[in-house]
Enzyme design. Structure first.
Site, PDB file in Angstrom:
ATOM      1  N   LYS A 128     -13.157   1.693  16.430  1.00 21.94           N
ATOM      2  CA  LYS A 128     -11.909   0.922  16.318  1.00 21.94           C
ATOM      3  C   LYS A 128     -11.185   0.848  17.654  1.00 21.94           C
ATOM      4  O   LYS A 128     -10.596  -0.170  18.006  1.00 21.94           O
ATOM      5  CB  LYS A 128     -11.009   1.554  15.247  1.00 21.94           C
ATOM      6  N   LYS A 160     -10.233  -2.750  19.111  1.00 20.39           N
ATOM      7  CA  LYS A 160      -8.836  -3.161  19.313  1.00 20.39           C
ATOM      8  C   LYS A 160      -8.485  -3.277  20.792  1.00 20.39           C
ATOM      9  O   LYS A 160      -7.447  -3.823  21.133  1.00 20.39           O
ATOM     10  CB  LYS A 160      -7.893  -2.145  18.654  1.00 20.39           C
ATOM     11  N   PRO A 204      -2.466 -11.773  10.863  1.00 25.18           N
ATOM     12  CA  PRO A 204      -2.728 -11.549  12.292  1.00 25.18           C
ATOM     13  C   PRO A 204      -2.905 -10.054  12.553  1.00 25.18           C
ATOM     14  O   PRO A 204      -2.243  -9.228  11.920  1.00 25.18           O
ATOM     15  CB  PRO A 204      -1.451 -12.064  12.975  1.00 25.18           C
ATOM     16  N   ASP A 205      -3.800  -9.702  13.457  1.00 28.43           N
ATOM     17  CA  ASP A 205      -3.949  -8.291  13.861  1.00 28.43           C
ATOM     18  C   ASP A 205      -2.952  -8.041  14.998  1.00 28.43           C
ATOM     19  O   ASP A 205      -3.175  -8.454  16.143  1.00 28.43           O
ATOM     20  CB  ASP A 205      -5.391  -8.012  14.310  1.00 28.43           C
ATOM     21  N   ILE A 206      -1.858  -7.408  14.642  1.00 26.27           N
ATOM     22  CA  ILE A 206      -0.741  -7.251  15.586  1.00 26.27           C
ATOM     23  C   ILE A 206      -1.173  -6.424  16.793  1.00 26.27           C
ATOM     24  O   ILE A 206      -0.949  -6.797  17.949  1.00 26.27           O
ATOM     25  CB  ILE A 206       0.469  -6.586  14.875  1.00 26.27           C
ATOM     26  N   ASN A 217       0.851  -1.203   0.000  1.00 23.87           N
ATOM     27  CA  ASN A 217       0.000   0.000   0.000  1.00 23.87           C
ATOM     28  C   ASN A 217       0.880   1.243   0.000  1.00 23.87           C
ATOM     29  O   ASN A 217       2.104   1.158   0.015  1.00 23.87           O
ATOM     30  CB  ASN A 217      -0.971  -0.029   1.188  1.00 23.87           C
ATOM     31  N   PHE A 245      -3.605   3.340  15.418  1.00 22.55           N
ATOM     32  CA  PHE A 245      -3.908   4.351  14.406  1.00 22.55           C
ATOM     33  C   PHE A 245      -5.055   3.844  13.539  1.00 22.55           C
ATOM     34  O   PHE A 245      -5.229   2.624  13.383  1.00 22.55           O
ATOM     35  CB  PHE A 245      -2.680   4.612  13.523  1.00 22.55           C
ATOM     36  N   ASP A 250      -4.244  -6.372   5.453  1.00 23.88           N
ATOM     37  CA  ASP A 250      -5.228  -7.201   6.157  1.00 23.88           C
ATOM     38  C   ASP A 250      -5.163  -8.654   5.696  1.00 23.88           C
ATOM     39  O   ASP A 250      -5.427  -9.560   6.459  1.00 23.88           O
ATOM     40  CB  ASP A 250      -6.635  -6.649   5.917  1.00 23.88           C
ATOM     41  N   LYS A 266       8.226 -17.162 -10.703  1.00 26.02           N
ATOM     42  CA  LYS A 266       7.391 -16.088 -11.252  1.00 26.02           C
ATOM     43  C   LYS A 266       6.212 -16.690 -12.024  1.00 26.02           C
ATOM     44  O   LYS A 266       6.401 -17.594 -12.845  1.00 26.02           O
ATOM     45  CB  LYS A 266       8.252 -15.225 -12.184  1.00 26.02           C
TER      46      LYS A 266
HETATM   47  O1  C5P Z   1      -8.167  -2.587  11.547  1.00 21.94           O
HETATM   48  P1  C5P Z   1      -7.306  -1.520  10.997  1.00 21.94           P
HETATM   49  O2  C5P Z   1      -6.285  -2.011  10.014  1.00 21.94           O
HETATM   50  O3  C5P Z   1      -8.027  -0.328  10.463  1.00 21.94           O
HETATM   51  O4  C5P Z   1      -6.518  -0.991  12.303  1.00 21.94           O
HETATM   52  C1  C5P Z   1      -5.505  -0.075  12.224  1.00 21.94           C
HETATM   53  C2  C5P Z   1      -4.594  -0.183  13.429  1.00 21.94           C
HETATM   54  O5  C5P Z   1      -4.309  -1.543  13.721  1.00 21.94           O
HETATM   55  C3  C5P Z   1      -3.258   0.440  13.191  1.00 21.94           C
HETATM   56  O6  C5P Z   1      -2.769   0.872  14.450  1.00 21.94           O
HETATM   57  C4  C5P Z   1      -2.450  -0.692  12.631  1.00 21.94           C
HETATM   58  O7  C5P Z   1      -1.054  -0.502  12.798  1.00 21.94           O
HETATM   59  C5  C5P Z   1      -2.947  -1.861  13.438  1.00 21.94           C
HETATM   60  N1  C5P Z   1      -2.966  -3.149  12.725  1.00 21.94           N
HETATM   61  C6  C5P Z   1      -2.139  -4.168  13.120  1.00 21.94           C
HETATM   62  N2  C5P Z   1      -2.176  -5.374  12.487  1.00 21.94           N
HETATM   63  C7  C5P Z   1      -3.020  -5.604  11.474  1.00 21.94           C
HETATM   64  C8  C5P Z   1      -3.890  -4.585  11.061  1.00 21.94           C
HETATM   65  C9  C5P Z   1      -3.819  -3.357  11.695  1.00 21.94           C
HETATM   66  O8  C5P Z   1      -1.331  -3.947  14.054  1.00 21.94           O
HETATM   67  N3  C5P Z   1      -3.041  -6.771  10.889  1.00 21.94           N
END
Ligand code: C5P
Length: 406
Positions: A346, A350, A310-312, A213, A332, A282, A292
């Site tokens: 959010k 979170k 994974p959502d870190i 991105n 953020f 995501d 390739k």
């Molecule tokens: O869910 P979203 O991507 O909008 O959330 C944004 C926040 O979550 C940011 O702080 C981003 O760094 C964190 N994030 C993360 N891991 C992911 C997706 C988002 O830490 N896989």
């Protein structure tokens, strides 16, 4: 506001080829809002003229204690009393030796000795040949000067004017400015260990392609710099970006969301603050092709399928240390509309005490931004400003909120 704004800096030049960089340094100090009074030794005058520094600083350069322009004929007293700091750049081996001995037979060393030691810091940017720098006499003198209260900003490493390569180059003017800004910043995060993610992630499709991105990493890097200026020990986990590492910040480079997750898992147990600015992908391709993927001319397109990353942030925020208040988590949100409602939702989803909202298209790749801070007490706007300034403002806001929790 820049911490150098309104500061009065006596910029002392001793003899060395790095004097040519002092001109740029003077310009950057003025640009940061400082007033600069240049003082040159006789040897510095062999490398750069007073005219250059006078033109850049807008002030007559002083070179002698016998300067009759001073009404009371006490240049050393006047100059050292006015200063918020004395910065010697370049600081030669000879000048360090003079400081170590407390010599006062020429204006620059005289005003260093005459400075009110508790109130006027003395900062040194040494510059010399690598052998001179490594010489035991130089190191001994520098240790003495530091023991006497001066601050050495350190030296750079690399090619030297003499053709040799090694330690002893003067720091670049921008690096000296970074050190000075840190020096003048209140240490609101002293003792904190701050972990920050920044930039995009890159999710490979095959060995030459991937999904990423437009995140530039600038906001996260600015926060890392501001946190270090505020006295924190900072680790910055950066996706693929083209940005220089802020001085004094430990950087870990990663590519994919999973790399970033692993790096965060490694560092989070010792952190006291976690700030997730990274634009983490995501989803990632379910499988990475070994070679390739070729176009075969038939018009057939590859069928990609994705799995969730994974959502870190959510993972770290759910850890026992975060839940027991030992790890303060900041998220953020890059939104395209309805910032307040989306950011508030959010924050809850979170499970973080502070969520910072911004409008995605208005921030990606830009040097400035506007932020909306959402916590349990409500929302607060940090109006449009440079990311550097917003980084500082955010650090201040975080420090206040963290203090409020204790
Ligand atoms: O869910 P979203 O991507 O909008 O959330 C944004 C926040 O979550 C940011 O702080 C981003 O760094 C964190 N994030 C993360 N891991 C992911 C997706 C988002 O830490 N896989």
């Amino acid at each position: 506001m820049n911490p150098l704004s309104g500061k009065h800096i006596v910029l002392g030049l001793s003899g060395g080829i790095a004097c040519y960089k002092a001109a740029e340094l003077a310009r950057l100090l003025v640009k940061a809002g400082a007033t600069v009074q240049a003082v040159m030794t006789e040897a510095a005058g062999q490398f750069i003229t007073a005219v250059t520094l006078q033109a850049l600083t807008g002030r007559a350069v002083v070179t002698s204690q016998w300067d009759l322009r001073e009404p009371n004929a006490m240049a050393h007293i006047n100059l050292s009393r006015e200063a918020d700091a004395i910065l010697i750049a370049p600081c030669s081996a000879d000048f360090i030796a003079r400081l170590a001995q407390g010599r006062s037979d020429e204006l620059l060393s005289l005003l260093c000795v005459a400075r009110p030691i508790e109130r006027v810091p003395l900062l040194l940017a040494p510059a010399m040949n690598r052998e001179m720098w490594a010489h035991p006499a130089t190191q001994r003198n520098l240790m003495q000067v530091v023991a006497d209260g001066a601050v050495s900003l350190g030296v750079g490493c690399g090619e030297q004017a003499c053709g040799e390569t090694g330690d002893g180059r003067m720091l670049e003017p921008a690096e000296i400015i970074e050190e000075l800004e840190a020096f003048f910043t209140p240490k609101r995060l002293a003792g904190e260990r701050v972990l920050i993610t920044a930039g995009p992630t890159f999710e490979a499709i095959d060995p030459v392609r991937g999904v990423t991105n437009h995140s530039s990493g600038k906001m996260g890097f600015a926060i890392a710099r501001a946190a270090r200026e505020a006295g924190a020990q900072v680790t910055l986990i950066a996706g693929p970006v083209h940005l220089p590492t802020p001085r004094g910040v430990a950087r870990v480079d990663v590519h994919s969301a999973r790399n970033m997750f692993e790096a965060v898992e490694q560092h989070a147990p010792t952190a006291t603050v976690f700030i997730a600015t990274a634009a983490v992908a995501d989803w990632r391709p379910a499988a990475v092709a070994l070679h390739k993927i070729k176009k075969d001319g038939s018009g057939a397109v590859p069928q990609l399928s994705f799995v969730e990353n994974p959502d870190i942030l959510a993972h770290v925020a759910a850890s026992p240390r975060a839940r027991h208040g030992q790890l303060y988590c900041v998220g953020f949100a890059a939104e395209s509309e309805d910032l307040l409602a989306n950011a508030s939702a959010k924050r809850k989803r979170k499970g973080v005490p502070l969520l910072v909202g911004n409008i995605g298209p208005a921030t990606f790749g830009q040097d400035d931004n506007a932020l909306l801070l959402v916590d349990e007490a409500g929302a607060q706007e940090l109006p449009r400003a440079s990311k550097r300034e917003l980084g500082r403002a955010l650090v201040q806001q975080m420090a206040e909120r963290m203090r409020g929790r204790q």
